[in-house]
Design a protein around this motif. Structure first.
Motif, PDB file in Angstrom:
ATOM      1  N   SER A 174       3.589  23.239   6.468  1.00  0.00           N
ATOM      2  CA  SER A 174       2.798  22.210   5.796  1.00  0.00           C
ATOM      3  C   SER A 174       3.623  21.673   4.644  1.00  0.00           C
ATOM      4  CB  SER A 174       1.472  22.779   5.292  1.00  0.00           C
ATOM      5  OG  SER A 174       1.721  23.822   4.386  1.00  0.00           O
ATOM      6  N   GLY A 175       3.345  20.444   4.246  1.00  0.00           N
ATOM      7  CA  GLY A 175       4.147  19.848   3.191  1.00  0.00           C
ATOM      8  C   GLY A 175       3.515  18.603   2.617  1.00  0.00           C
ATOM      9  N   ILE A 176       4.366  17.684   2.159  1.00  0.00           N
ATOM     10  CA  ILE A 176       3.911  16.452   1.530  1.00  0.00           C
ATOM     11  C   ILE A 176       4.414  15.248   2.326  1.00  0.00           C
ATOM     12  CG2 ILE A 176       3.696  17.413  -0.779  1.00  0.00           C
ATOM     13  CD1 ILE A 176       6.440  16.269  -1.435  1.00  0.00           C
ATOM     14  N   GLN A 177       3.668  14.177   2.238  1.00  0.00           N
ATOM     15  CA  GLN A 177       4.041  12.925   2.893  1.00  0.00           C
ATOM     16  C   GLN A 177       3.855  11.786   1.915  1.00  0.00           C
ATOM     17  OE1 GLN A 177       2.587  11.845   6.876  1.00  0.00           O
ATOM     18  NE2 GLN A 177       1.928   9.911   5.993  1.00  0.00           N
ATOM     19  N   GLY A 178       4.784  10.868   1.929  1.00  0.00           N
ATOM     20  CA  GLY A 178       4.667   9.651   1.154  1.00  0.00           C
ATOM     21  C   GLY A 178       5.029   8.472   2.032  1.00  0.00           C
ATOM     22  N   SER A 179       4.292   7.373   1.898  1.00  0.00           N
ATOM     23  CA  SER A 179       4.606   6.183   2.687  1.00  0.00           C
ATOM     24  C   SER A 179       4.314   4.939   1.873  1.00  0.00           C
ATOM     25  CB  SER A 179       3.813   6.170   4.000  1.00  0.00           C
ATOM     26  OG  SER A 179       2.437   6.053   3.749  1.00  0.00           O
ATOM     27  N   ILE A 180       4.975   3.866   2.254  1.00  0.00           N
ATOM     28  CA  ILE A 180       4.735   2.564   1.650  1.00  0.00           C
ATOM     29  C   ILE A 180       4.720   1.530   2.769  1.00  0.00           C
ATOM     30  CG2 ILE A 180       7.184   2.180   1.129  1.00  0.00           C
ATOM     31  CD1 ILE A 180       6.145   0.690  -1.449  1.00  0.00           C
ATOM     32  N   ASP A 181       3.757   0.625   2.720  1.00  0.00           N
ATOM     33  CA  ASP A 181       3.616  -0.425   3.719  1.00  0.00           C
ATOM     34  C   ASP A 181       3.528  -1.774   3.021  1.00  0.00           C
ATOM     35  OD1 ASP A 181       3.465   1.197   6.123  1.00  0.00           O
ATOM     36  OD2 ASP A 181       1.501   1.840   5.405  1.00  0.00           O
TER      37      ASP A 181
ATOM     38  N   TYR B  21       8.272  16.055   3.793  1.00  0.00           N
ATOM     39  CA  TYR B  21       9.058  17.239   3.443  1.00  0.00           C
ATOM     40  C   TYR B  21       8.150  18.454   3.573  1.00  0.00           C
ATOM     41  CZ  TYR B  21      12.221  20.469   1.218  1.00  0.00           C
ATOM     42  OH  TYR B  21      13.043  21.535   0.980  1.00  0.00           O
ATOM     43  N   LEU B  22       8.568  19.412   4.386  1.00  0.00           N
ATOM     44  CA  LEU B  22       7.777  20.613   4.615  1.00  0.00           C
ATOM     45  C   LEU B  22       8.075  21.638   3.531  1.00  0.00           C
ATOM     46  CD1 LEU B  22       8.193  20.862   8.468  1.00  0.00           C
ATOM     47  CD2 LEU B  22       6.213  20.064   7.177  1.00  0.00           C
ATOM     48  N   LEU B  23       7.057  22.048   2.818  1.00  0.00           N
ATOM     49  CA  LEU B  23       7.210  23.034   1.743  1.00  0.00           C
ATOM     50  C   LEU B  23       7.031  24.454   2.268  1.00  0.00           C
ATOM     51  CD1 LEU B  23       5.122  21.132  -0.928  1.00  0.00           C
ATOM     52  CD2 LEU B  23       7.602  21.324  -0.831  1.00  0.00           C
ATOM     53  N   GLY B  24       5.975  24.683   2.987  1.00  0.00           N
ATOM     54  CA  GLY B  24       5.706  26.006   3.539  1.00  0.00           C
ATOM     55  C   GLY B  24       6.070  26.027   5.007  1.00  0.00           C
ATOM     56  N   VAL B  25       7.126  26.756   5.356  1.00  0.00           N
ATOM     57  CA  VAL B  25       7.584  26.837   6.741  1.00  0.00           C
ATOM     58  C   VAL B  25       7.716  28.302   7.116  1.00  0.00           C
ATOM     59  CG1 VAL B  25       9.421  26.231   8.358  1.00  0.00           C
ATOM     60  CG2 VAL B  25       8.868  24.679   6.502  1.00  0.00           C
ATOM     61  N   ASP B  26       7.251  28.624   8.311  1.00  0.00           N
ATOM     62  CA  ASP B  26       7.379  29.994   8.809  1.00  0.00           C
ATOM     63  C   ASP B  26       8.841  30.291   9.133  1.00  0.00           C
ATOM     64  OD1 ASP B  26       4.617  30.152   8.682  1.00  0.00           O
ATOM     65  OD2 ASP B  26       4.363  29.594  10.794  1.00  0.00           O
TER      66      ASP B  26
ATOM     67  N   ARG C 269       0.844  -1.192   0.000  1.00  0.00           N
ATOM     68  CA  ARG C 269       0.000   0.000   0.000  1.00  0.00           C
ATOM     69  C   ARG C 269       0.881   1.245   0.000  1.00  0.00           C
ATOM     70  NH1 ARG C 269      -3.349  -3.496  -1.217  1.00  0.00           N
ATOM     71  NH2 ARG C 269      -5.012  -4.157   0.151  1.00  0.00           N
ATOM     72  N   VAL C 270       0.544   2.204  -0.867  1.00  0.00           N
ATOM     73  CA  VAL C 270       1.280   3.464  -0.977  1.00  0.00           C
ATOM     74  C   VAL C 270       0.321   4.604  -0.663  1.00  0.00           C
ATOM     75  CG1 VAL C 270       2.489   5.012  -2.548  1.00  0.00           C
ATOM     76  CG2 VAL C 270       2.893   2.561  -2.678  1.00  0.00           C
ATOM     77  N   ASN C 271       0.754   5.508   0.193  1.00  0.00           N
ATOM     78  CA  ASN C 271      -0.020   6.707   0.525  1.00  0.00           C
ATOM     79  C   ASN C 271       0.747   7.942   0.063  1.00  0.00           C
ATOM     80  OD1 ASN C 271      -1.884   5.128   1.955  1.00  0.00           O
ATOM     81  ND2 ASN C 271      -0.813   5.417   3.876  1.00  0.00           N
ATOM     82  N   VAL C 272       0.057   8.879  -0.543  1.00  0.00           N
ATOM     83  CA  VAL C 272       0.636  10.163  -0.951  1.00  0.00           C
ATOM     84  C   VAL C 272      -0.347  11.246  -0.563  1.00  0.00           C
ATOM     85  CG1 VAL C 272       1.457  11.561  -2.875  1.00  0.00           C
ATOM     86  CG2 VAL C 272       1.820   9.086  -2.903  1.00  0.00           C
ATOM     87  N   GLY C 273       0.149  12.254   0.173  1.00  0.00           N
ATOM     88  CA  GLY C 273      -0.796  13.274   0.594  1.00  0.00           C
ATOM     89  C   GLY C 273      -0.151  14.493   1.208  1.00  0.00           C
ATOM     90  N   ALA C 274      -0.995  15.280   1.853  1.00  0.00           N
ATOM     91  CA  ALA C 274      -0.580  16.521   2.495  1.00  0.00           C
ATOM     92  C   ALA C 274      -0.259  16.249   3.957  1.00  0.00           C
ATOM     93  CB  ALA C 274      -1.690  17.559   2.400  1.00  0.00           C
ATOM     94  N   ASN C 275       0.756  16.945   4.451  1.00  0.00           N
ATOM     95  CA  ASN C 275       1.165  16.873   5.848  1.00  0.00           C
ATOM     96  C   ASN C 275       0.900  18.243   6.468  1.00  0.00           C
ATOM     97  OD1 ASN C 275       2.447  16.038   8.245  1.00  0.00           O
ATOM     98  ND2 ASN C 275       4.374  16.910   7.548  1.00  0.00           N
TER      99      ASN C 275
END
Length: 176
Positions: A41-48, A63-68, A29-35
């Motif tokens: 805020s950023g992106i997250q990817g995982s594999i199980d 990986y955080l894309l938008g960081v203060d 199972r592969v998950n791709v989404g927003a963190n």
């Protein structure tokens, strides 16, 4: 009214045709989404990978894309930060993880609820997630993660980025 009827049709079609979320050994199972988290805020990817009827292991990366940016003094330091930006190591985290996949335990084949533990670059943590598959290959997921034990010292203004509770949501794919 047509939009409401169309939406209800699509939602009911998705639930009627839902597929098994976790079948056990051999699953991928592969998950791709927003963190989403405090300060960025950023992106997250995982594999199980399924190892047994109710057990899987995998990997997750954020990986955080938008960081203060940070301005001011951090924890009583005499060094003043002015518009300080986080580097790659502050934005990136990777973890190995294990999950207890509970779809067969709770009796809902289309929903895989999975609590688990993770060991990463910044902390040892835990997570609770869920996947729901609309078709044999596509579904949605959501996940909450939090640290249990943090590594390093708290002397960096971006230390908290990978050492806090996170919320993720996105698409899930069956590669079986």
């Amino acid at each position: 009214m047509k939009k409401v009827i169309t939406l209800l049709f699509l939602v009911s079609f998705g639930f009627i045709n839902a597929q098994q979320a976790f079948t056990g050994k051999g699953d991928t199972r592969v998950n791709v989404g927003a963190n989403l988290q405090d300060g960025g805020s950023g992106i997250q990817g995982s594999i199980d990978f399924g190892l047994g009827e109710n057990f899987s292991f995998g990997f997750v990366a954020n990986y955080l894309l938008g960081v203060d940016n940070f301005n001011g003094f951090y924890h009583g330091s005499t060094v003043a930060y002015t518009d300080e930006k986080p580097d790659f190591g502050d934005r990136f985290d990777a973890k190995a993880r294990i999950n207890a996949n509970l779809s067969s335990v709770i009796g809902v084949e289309q929903l895989d609820v999975y609590p688990g533990l993770s060991l990463g670059l910044h902390n040892f943590g835990a997570h609770v997630g869920g996947r729901y598959f609309f078709t044999d290959g596509f579904g949605v997921f959501t996940e909450i993660g939090f640290p249990i034990a943090k590594y390093g010292t708290n002397n960096d203004p971006f230390y908290h980025l990978n050492n806090q509770a996170t919320f993720s949501l996105g698409a899930s794919f069956n590669l079986q």
